[in-house]
Write a protein that holds these residues in place. Structure first.
Motif, PDB file in Angstrom:
ATOM      1  N   ILE A 309       0.876  -1.180   0.214  1.00 40.45           N
ATOM      2  CA  ILE A 309       0.094  -0.046  -0.074  1.00 40.45           C
ATOM      3  C   ILE A 309       1.151   1.319  -0.051  1.00 40.45           C
ATOM      4  O   ILE A 309       1.480   1.306   0.898  1.00 40.45           O
ATOM      5  CB  ILE A 309      -0.908   0.116   1.406  1.00 40.45           C
ATOM      6  N   SER A 311       0.997   5.699  -0.436  1.00 33.62           N
ATOM      7  CA  SER A 311       0.379   6.890  -0.496  1.00 33.62           C
ATOM      8  C   SER A 311       1.587   7.954  -0.690  1.00 33.62           C
ATOM      9  O   SER A 311       2.854   7.746  -0.503  1.00 33.62           O
ATOM     10  CB  SER A 311      -0.325   7.071   0.971  1.00 33.62           C
ATOM     11  N   THR A 320      -2.798   9.907   3.536  1.00 33.18           N
ATOM     12  CA  THR A 320      -1.977   8.573   4.080  1.00 33.18           C
ATOM     13  C   THR A 320      -2.921   7.930   5.190  1.00 33.18           C
ATOM     14  O   THR A 320      -3.033   6.791   5.163  1.00 33.18           O
ATOM     15  CB  THR A 320      -0.901   9.186   4.690  1.00 33.18           C
ATOM     16  N   SER A 323      -4.924   5.185   3.626  1.00 33.92           N
ATOM     17  CA  SER A 323      -4.019   3.929   3.395  1.00 33.92           C
ATOM     18  C   SER A 323      -3.505   3.156   4.648  1.00 33.92           C
ATOM     19  O   SER A 323      -3.815   2.124   4.599  1.00 33.92           O
ATOM     20  CB  SER A 323      -2.482   4.434   2.747  1.00 33.92           C
TER      21      SER A 323
END
Ligand SMILES: CC(=O)SCCNC(=O)CCNC(=O)[C@H](O)C(C)(C)COP(=O)(O)OP(=O)(O)OC[C@H]1O[C@@H](n2cnc3c(N)ncnc32)[C@H](O)[C@@H]1OP(=O)(O)O
Ligand SMILES: N[C@@H](CCO)C(=O)O
Length: 368
Positions: A309, A311, A320, A323
């Protein structure tokens, strides 16, 4: 086995109708797609790349309208982070869009364009169509599914709804659900389109009039959300456009106004207003937890994939924190997940721009 080295758009007509989350069925679904590289004998080297809101299948080939390089040309190709000498890369235009896949501008079974008779679709519906394409290409399990923004939503949705179909999931600058603010910005854009008299209830095909003014305003508002304050200040500041002094009128005095007008107008050359309505709606409806009984952790319960993942620190559209929310849910299922917040000045659209750290993450994750 499929072997395609020269990127050119192919169209698959799905062999069955597509059952949609909204309860309707879509017949004769066409999916415009491009492939790069060669599928190996056991079909294990395929990567599905999912595009963002107004993207398309022209991942690394010139856009047919703008003539610009593919939107991830710097990422996909021989020797590039997504190395087409090693991987067979697939990218399809999502249903609802307007670059060859079935959408509101397509001809319905009654011989007329769908217009607003096109059913409202979801991200999961888009993914169902992508999976049907994988079936047709002979791809059982993907080496990886990758996407940024709405493409990241599709990657997460594929992991959640088709947990056996991908070994790796790379979701960049995205979210597991659209926030009130995300929906609010989209609604401004939709209302701008619908307020344009040329929209005509969505029945503008063949009338010689298209709601370009509304669509341009929609793109202008949305485009601001793809950038960052620092980026805009750095590029334009308060500098005037082609003049020494303010006009004391409403011309595009400021460079940033001129830039936004350009972004809005040029968008109308390459995108259909009704598609914009449908695709923004699909993202607004996206809520992976809601689809799985209310808990995000349950969405990923069946997945055995490795996740990455990513960001960007200047992304205020899908910051963020969104995420981290995904990462927390993955941690709660003991999934193998890595997470990185990259620093880049460009805001949400950083994933489309030259951010070498992203290239390294993508390369490391898919080749690791
Ligand atoms: C993942 C996917 O699916 S791809 C998604 C679909 N594609 C996109 O969204 C691409 C369109 N978006 C963009 O281009 C975005 O602006 C970005 C952020 C991704 C690109 O950023 P950059 O490369 O830095 O380009 P920038 O934002 O500066 O825009 C350049 C354009 O603005 C124009 N421009 C720059 N300053 C001005 C100004 N003062 N007045 C008028 N126009 C201006 C340039 O002439 C250029 O025009 P062109 O695109 O017609 O050649
Ligand atoms: N600017 C990109 C990303 C938006 O999320 C697009 O229009 O698709």
């Amino acid at each position: 086995m499929a072997t395609v080295n020269a990127p050119s758009t192919h169209t698959l007509v799905l062999p069955h109708s597509l059952a949609l989350d909204g309860g309707q069925e879509l017949d004769r679904v066409e999916l415009a797609h491009e492939t790069y590289g060669t599928l190996n004998a056991d079909g294990s080297n395929a990567i599905l790349v999912c595009h963002a809101l107004t993207g398309d299948q022209h991942l690394a080939s010139p856009h047919p309208i703008t003539g610009k390089p593919g939107w991830w040309d710097r990422m996909v190709g021989p020797g590039k982070p997504i190395d087409t000498d090693r991987f067979f890369v697939v990218c399809a235009n999502v249903i609802g869009s307007c670059l060859g896949s079935t959408g509101p501008a397509s001809i319905a079974p009654d011989g007329r364009p769908y217009g607003m008779r096109f059913p409202v679709i979801t991200i999961r519906d888009m993914v169902r169509a992508q999976v049907a394409l994988l079936d047709a290409l002979g791809i059982g399990r993907l080496h990886a599914v990758i996407g940024g923004s709405m493409g990241g939503m599709q990657a997460l949705s594929l992991a959640a709804n088709f947990p056996d179909r991908a070994e790796r999931v790379l979701a960049i600058a995205t979210t597991a659900r659209h926030s009130a603010q995300n929906i609010a910005y989209h609604e401004v854009g939709r209302q701008a389109i619908m307020a344009d008299p040329a929209w005509q209830g969505g029945e503008y095909y063949g009338t010689g009039q298209t709601p370009d003014k509304g669509l341009a305003v929609a793109r202008m508002a949305a485009h601001i959300t793809y950038l960052s304050e620092a980026g805009l200040t750095g590029k334009f500041g308060r500098q005037l456009q082609d003049r020494e002094a303010k006009s004391f009128g409403f011309d595009a005095d400021f460079q940033v106004e001129s830039y936004l007008r350009h972004q809005g107008l040029s968008f109308t050359d390459r995108f259909d207003a009704n598609s914009y309505l449908y695709i923004t709606r699909a993202t607004d409806y996206f809520d992976l937890a809601e689809e799985h009984g209310g808990r995000l952790v349950d969405a990923f319960a069946a997945s055995q994939a490795r996740f990455c993942i990513v960001s960007f620190d200047t992304d205020w559209l899908y910051p963020t924190a969104e995420s981290r929310n995904i990462v927390h849910a993955l941690n709660a299922t003991a999934a193998r997940v890595s997470f990185v917040e990259l620093s880049a000045p460009y805001g949400h659209d950083s994933f489309l721009l030259d951010v070498p750290a992203l290239d390294r993450v993508v390369k490391g994750f898919i080749q690791g």
